[in-house]
Design a protein around this motif. Structure first.
Motif, PDB file in Angstrom:
ATOM      1  N   LEU A  81       0.849  -1.286   0.217  1.00 17.92           N
ATOM      2  CA  LEU A  81      -0.056   0.072  -0.226  1.00 17.92           C
ATOM      3  C   LEU A  81       0.724   1.243  -0.017  1.00 17.92           C
ATOM      4  O   LEU A  81       0.548   2.124  -0.595  1.00 17.92           O
ATOM      5  N   ALA A  82       1.900   1.072   0.914  1.00 19.30           N
ATOM      6  CA  ALA A  82       2.833   2.494   0.931  1.00 19.30           C
ATOM      7  C   ALA A  82       3.414   2.753  -0.576  1.00 19.30           C
ATOM      8  O   ALA A  82       3.587   4.009  -0.869  1.00 19.30           O
ATOM      9  N   ASP A  83       3.809   1.683  -1.203  1.00 20.36           N
ATOM     10  CA  ASP A  83       4.227   1.830  -2.542  1.00 20.36           C
ATOM     11  C   ASP A  83       3.337   2.765  -3.487  1.00 20.36           C
ATOM     12  O   ASP A  83       3.653   3.386  -4.370  1.00 20.36           O
ATOM     13  N   ALA A  84       2.061   2.709  -3.280  1.00 17.84           N
ATOM     14  CA  ALA A  84       0.993   3.349  -3.932  1.00 17.84           C
ATOM     15  C   ALA A  84       0.273   4.460  -3.479  1.00 17.84           C
ATOM     16  O   ALA A  84      -0.592   5.038  -3.466  1.00 17.84           O
ATOM     17  N   ASN A  85       1.360   4.946  -2.032  1.00 14.72           N
ATOM     18  CA  ASN A  85       0.698   5.953  -1.398  1.00 14.72           C
ATOM     19  C   ASN A  85      -0.438   5.982  -0.782  1.00 14.72           C
ATOM     20  O   ASN A  85      -1.361   6.835  -0.877  1.00 14.72           O
ATOM     21  N   GLN A  86      -0.773   4.512  -0.097  1.00 19.80           N
ATOM     22  CA  GLN A  86      -2.082   4.310   0.397  1.00 19.80           C
ATOM     23  C   GLN A  86      -1.724   3.508   1.637  1.00 19.80           C
ATOM     24  O   GLN A  86      -0.497   3.279   1.839  1.00 19.80           O
ATOM     25  N   GLU A  87      -3.020   3.318   2.430  1.00 13.15           N
ATOM     26  CA  GLU A  87      -2.566   3.030   3.878  1.00 13.15           C
ATOM     27  C   GLU A  87      -3.844   2.107   4.300  1.00 13.15           C
ATOM     28  O   GLU A  87      -5.096   2.396   3.836  1.00 13.15           O
ATOM     29  N   LEU A  88      -3.751   1.428   5.314  1.00 11.66           N
ATOM     30  CA  LEU A  88      -5.314   1.145   6.057  1.00 11.66           C
ATOM     31  C   LEU A  88      -5.410   2.027   7.084  1.00 11.66           C
ATOM     32  O   LEU A  88      -4.531   2.333   8.041  1.00 11.66           O
ATOM     33  N   ALA A  89      -6.277   2.840   6.977  1.00 10.59           N
ATOM     34  CA  ALA A  89      -6.528   4.104   7.726  1.00 10.59           C
ATOM     35  C   ALA A  89      -6.742   3.869   9.171  1.00 10.59           C
ATOM     36  O   ALA A  89      -6.566   4.792  10.046  1.00 10.59           O
ATOM     37  N   PHE A  90      -7.170   2.526   9.636  1.00  8.51           N
ATOM     38  CA  PHE A  90      -7.271   2.340  10.947  1.00  8.51           C
ATOM     39  C   PHE A  90      -5.918   2.113  11.931  1.00  8.51           C
ATOM     40  O   PHE A  90      -6.259   1.813  12.934  1.00  8.51           O
ATOM     41  N   GLU A  91      -5.087   1.995  11.243  1.00 12.23           N
ATOM     42  CA  GLU A  91      -3.604   2.138  11.734  1.00 12.23           C
ATOM     43  C   GLU A  91      -3.318   0.727  12.570  1.00 12.23           C
ATOM     44  O   GLU A  91      -3.042   1.046  13.722  1.00 12.23           O
ATOM     45  N   PRO A  92      -3.646  -0.417  12.262  1.00 12.82           N
ATOM     46  CA  PRO A  92      -3.372  -1.699  13.018  1.00 12.82           C
ATOM     47  C   PRO A  92      -2.344  -1.895  13.867  1.00 12.82           C
ATOM     48  O   PRO A  92      -1.079  -1.810  13.232  1.00 12.82           O
ATOM     49  N   ASN A 115      -9.598  -7.184  15.900  1.00 16.98           N
ATOM     50  CA  ASN A 115     -10.166  -5.982  15.564  1.00 16.98           C
ATOM     51  C   ASN A 115      -9.412  -4.726  16.026  1.00 16.98           C
ATOM     52  O   ASN A 115      -9.640  -4.065  16.854  1.00 16.98           O
ATOM     53  N   LEU A 116      -8.039  -4.822  15.209  1.00 20.38           N
ATOM     54  CA  LEU A 116      -6.856  -3.987  15.634  1.00 20.38           C
ATOM     55  C   LEU A 116      -7.361  -2.492  15.035  1.00 20.38           C
ATOM     56  O   LEU A 116      -8.219  -2.244  14.362  1.00 20.38           O
ATOM     57  N   ALA A 117      -6.933  -1.718  16.125  1.00 21.11           N
ATOM     58  CA  ALA A 117      -6.983  -0.344  15.711  1.00 21.11           C
ATOM     59  C   ALA A 117      -5.683   0.366  16.389  1.00 21.11           C
ATOM     60  O   ALA A 117      -5.135  -0.046  17.539  1.00 21.11           O
ATOM     61  N   ASP A 129     -14.594  -1.493  10.914  1.00 22.95           N
ATOM     62  CA  ASP A 129     -15.089  -0.378  10.226  1.00 22.95           C
ATOM     63  C   ASP A 129     -14.527  -0.670   8.501  1.00 22.95           C
ATOM     64  O   ASP A 129     -15.123   0.536   8.007  1.00 22.95           O
ATOM     65  N   HIS A 130     -13.581  -1.128   8.370  1.00 26.43           N
ATOM     66  CA  HIS A 130     -12.859  -1.043   7.009  1.00 26.43           C
ATOM     67  C   HIS A 130     -12.927  -2.515   6.354  1.00 26.43           C
ATOM     68  O   HIS A 130     -12.762  -2.495   5.033  1.00 26.43           O
ATOM     69  N   ILE A 131     -13.483  -3.522   6.958  1.00 25.29           N
ATOM     70  CA  ILE A 131     -13.618  -4.817   6.180  1.00 25.29           C
ATOM     71  C   ILE A 131     -14.884  -4.813   5.323  1.00 25.29           C
ATOM     72  O   ILE A 131     -15.700  -4.083   5.843  1.00 25.29           O
ATOM     73  N   LEU A 132     -14.548  -5.127   4.090  1.00 24.75           N
ATOM     74  CA  LEU A 132     -15.523  -5.330   2.865  1.00 24.75           C
ATOM     75  C   LEU A 132     -16.187  -6.542   3.118  1.00 24.75           C
ATOM     76  O   LEU A 132     -17.673  -6.874   2.841  1.00 24.75           O
ATOM     77  N   GLY A 133     -15.292  -7.639   3.118  1.00 24.74           N
ATOM     78  CA  GLY A 133     -15.986  -8.798   2.835  1.00 24.74           C
ATOM     79  C   GLY A 133     -15.017  -9.918   3.163  1.00 24.74           C
ATOM     80  O   GLY A 133     -13.600  -9.848   3.578  1.00 24.74           O
ATOM     81  N   LEU A 159     -21.807 -10.233   8.863  1.00 18.76           N
ATOM     82  CA  LEU A 159     -20.756 -11.347   9.305  1.00 18.76           C
ATOM     83  C   LEU A 159     -19.463 -10.692   9.381  1.00 18.76           C
ATOM     84  O   LEU A 159     -18.720 -11.257  10.458  1.00 18.76           O
ATOM     85  N   SER A 160     -19.239 -10.012   8.381  1.00 15.18           N
ATOM     86  CA  SER A 160     -17.854  -9.509   8.467  1.00 15.18           C
ATOM     87  C   SER A 160     -17.417  -8.711   9.738  1.00 15.18           C
ATOM     88  O   SER A 160     -16.678  -9.039  10.281  1.00 15.18           O
ATOM     89  N   LYS A 161     -18.220  -7.949   9.870  1.00  9.56           N
ATOM     90  CA  LYS A 161     -18.264  -7.115  11.280  1.00  9.56           C
ATOM     91  C   LYS A 161     -18.398  -7.991  12.417  1.00  9.56           C
ATOM     92  O   LYS A 161     -17.966  -7.854  13.551  1.00  9.56           O
ATOM     93  N   GLY A 162     -19.414  -9.026  12.453  1.00  9.22           N
ATOM     94  CA  GLY A 162     -19.853  -9.729  13.476  1.00  9.22           C
ATOM     95  C   GLY A 162     -18.391 -10.708  13.856  1.00  9.22           C
ATOM     96  O   GLY A 162     -18.323 -11.029  14.998  1.00  9.22           O
ATOM     97  N   LEU A 163     -17.445 -11.070  13.008  1.00  9.05           N
ATOM     98  CA  LEU A 163     -16.269 -11.837  13.474  1.00  9.05           C
ATOM     99  C   LEU A 163     -15.385 -11.064  13.907  1.00  9.05           C
ATOM    100  O   LEU A 163     -14.254 -11.585  14.360  1.00  9.05           O
ATOM    101  N   ALA A 164     -15.408  -9.631  13.719  1.00  9.07           N
ATOM    102  CA  ALA A 164     -14.386  -8.934  14.351  1.00  9.07           C
ATOM    103  C   ALA A 164     -14.241  -9.037  15.679  1.00  9.07           C
ATOM    104  O   ALA A 164     -15.164  -8.808  16.411  1.00  9.07           O
ATOM    105  N   GLY A 165     -13.122  -9.113  16.266  1.00 11.78           N
ATOM    106  CA  GLY A 165     -12.849  -9.226  17.872  1.00 11.78           C
ATOM    107  C   GLY A 165     -13.225 -10.541  18.475  1.00 11.78           C
ATOM    108  O   GLY A 165     -13.410 -10.549  19.651  1.00 11.78           O
TER     109      GLY A 165
END
Length: 399
Positions: A81-92, A115-117, A129-133, A159-165
């Motif tokens: 992601l860094a090579d494309a100037n992008q990131e995981l915004a929740f900063e795991p 459920n890291l942050a 809050d950032h998982i899509l599937g 279910l994606s959010k339900g499995l978080a944590g």
């Protein structure tokens, strides 16, 4: 010693879990084991190691989305992601250093399981809050998918959010899709020196309530700043600003003016800011040690009151999330007593929850590492577990 199973495909994971469900054989689920020390020790005959289930399967920078297998190292994804100037915004957060492991050992599956942050949680949320599937295998030995590769793809229960944590107690995740965001062009950190805990929490609250879009707020008591790379002996209250260069310059000057009446103010440039917030993210002040470490989540304005009630306990601590997350290291010998003192203090200041992040196997077995749930919530959790894993074969006893 548990025997290790190391499947290389999602189909192999399905076969293993189906076999374990049919034979009622407990499985410990892990990637590289960077968070293995959190929760009660798992008693299982076999370890299902997902580290060979690795690799990015989709990355579309223009669509701000990527997919990868569960055992993919987070460090590999962050570099991509860094090579494309992008990131995981929740900063795991990287839990490895807390347990004396090399940085970068965590996996993408562990990001969702825990459920890291990081410090940006106060602005960007957490992994859920950032998982899509995702694709996963339940404890019944049934493969299922949830969500997809776009934001608006869910109706009903997500279910994606339900499995978080869930810490691997409901299903074995094999593939995940996350949304990403552009990296900020500039980062600056306003430091306010010499504040007490109470004054620091008030300053962080004022900054968060302002129009300056603060993306990180932390407070280090006196003597702790050096462990985060700052040559400062006094206490430090740090406020992060991110965005376009002109915007960050304007906001940092405005925040400087706002904080000047509270104490001496300094401003960190981008390289120093990145190093400092990485240290806060990964809890480096307490890394590589063995003393019990607690993570407390609480209302931000209650952080100072919490530590005031614990003033007579042998503790080291610092604040993140504008005072809403408190890292507490127990330095005395009364490890068991610290749990009671911490949880009584939490109740006294309005509620929250405490998690034992690091502790001996005996300590983790003898108390509840996770916050005990109220009866109605505990009953709901049991029903969820019975539906996903009726035989109780996935990470039994961890939570």
């Amino acid at each position: 010693m548990a025997e290790t199973l190391r499947p290389e495909t999602a189909e192999s994971v399905l076969d293993v879990v189906r076999w374990a469900a049919a034979e009622q054989v407990p499985l410990e689920i892990l990637g590289h084991g960077s968070k293995r020390g959190i929760g009660r020790p798992v008693q299982a005959e076999y370890t299902l190691n997902l580290s060979a289930l690795s690799g990015v399967t989709l990355y579309e920078p223009d669509e701000l989305v990527f997919s990868a297998k569960a055992g993919t190292p987070l460090a590999e994804i962050e570099k991509l992601l860094a090579d494309a100037n992008q990131e995981l915004a929740f900063e795991p957060m990287d839990y490895g250093p807390i347990f004396g492991l090399e940085p970068g050992t965590g996996t993408l599956g562990g990001v969702l399981a825990a459920n890291l942050a990081g410090p940006r949680r106060i602005k960007a949320g957490a992994a859920r809050d950032h998982i899509l599937g995702l694709s996963a295998v339940s404890g019944r030995g049934e493969a299922f998918k949830a969500g997809g590769r776009v934001v608006k793809n869910v109706t009903g229960y997500d279910l994606s959010k339900g499995l978080a944590g869930s810490w691997g107690t409901l299903a074995v995740v094999t593939d995940l899709t996350f949304k990403v965001l552009p990296r900020p062009e500039r980062i600056a950190t306003v430091l306010v020196l010499g504040l007490s805990d109470e004054a620091a929490c008030a300053a962080m609250a004022e900054a968060m309530g302002s129009s300056h879009e603060v993306s990180g707020a932390a407070h280090l008591p006196k003597g702790m700043a050096r462990s985060c790379g700052l040559a400062v002996e006094s206490s430090v209250t740090a406020l992060r600003l991110e965005g376009f260069p002109s915007s960050v310059s304007y906001r940092s000057e405005a925040l400087n003016g706002m904080m000047r009446d509270r104490g001496a103010v300094e401003i960190l440039d981008m390289p120093q800011s990145e190093n400092f917030w990485r240290a806060i993210r990964d809890c480096l002040p307490f890394a590589g040690r063995s003393d019990p470490l607690w993570r407390v989540s609480i209302a931000p304005r209650a952080g100072a009151a919490l530590m005031a009630r614990l003033a007579n306990e042998p503790l080291n601590y610092f604040f993140d999330w504008a005072g809403g997350r408190v890292w507490i290291e127990v330095t005395g010998s009364a490890e068991d007593a610290a749990e009671g003192a911490i949880r009584r203090a939490i109740r006294a200041v309005g509620g929250g929850h405490a998690t034992l992040i690091r502790g001996s196997a005996a300590l983790r077995t003898g108390l509840s590492p996770f916050e005990p749930q109220p009866a109605p919530l505990a009953a709901l959790s049991r029903r969820l577990k019975e539906n996903f894993d009726p035989q109780g074969i996935l990470n039994p006893g961890r939570i």
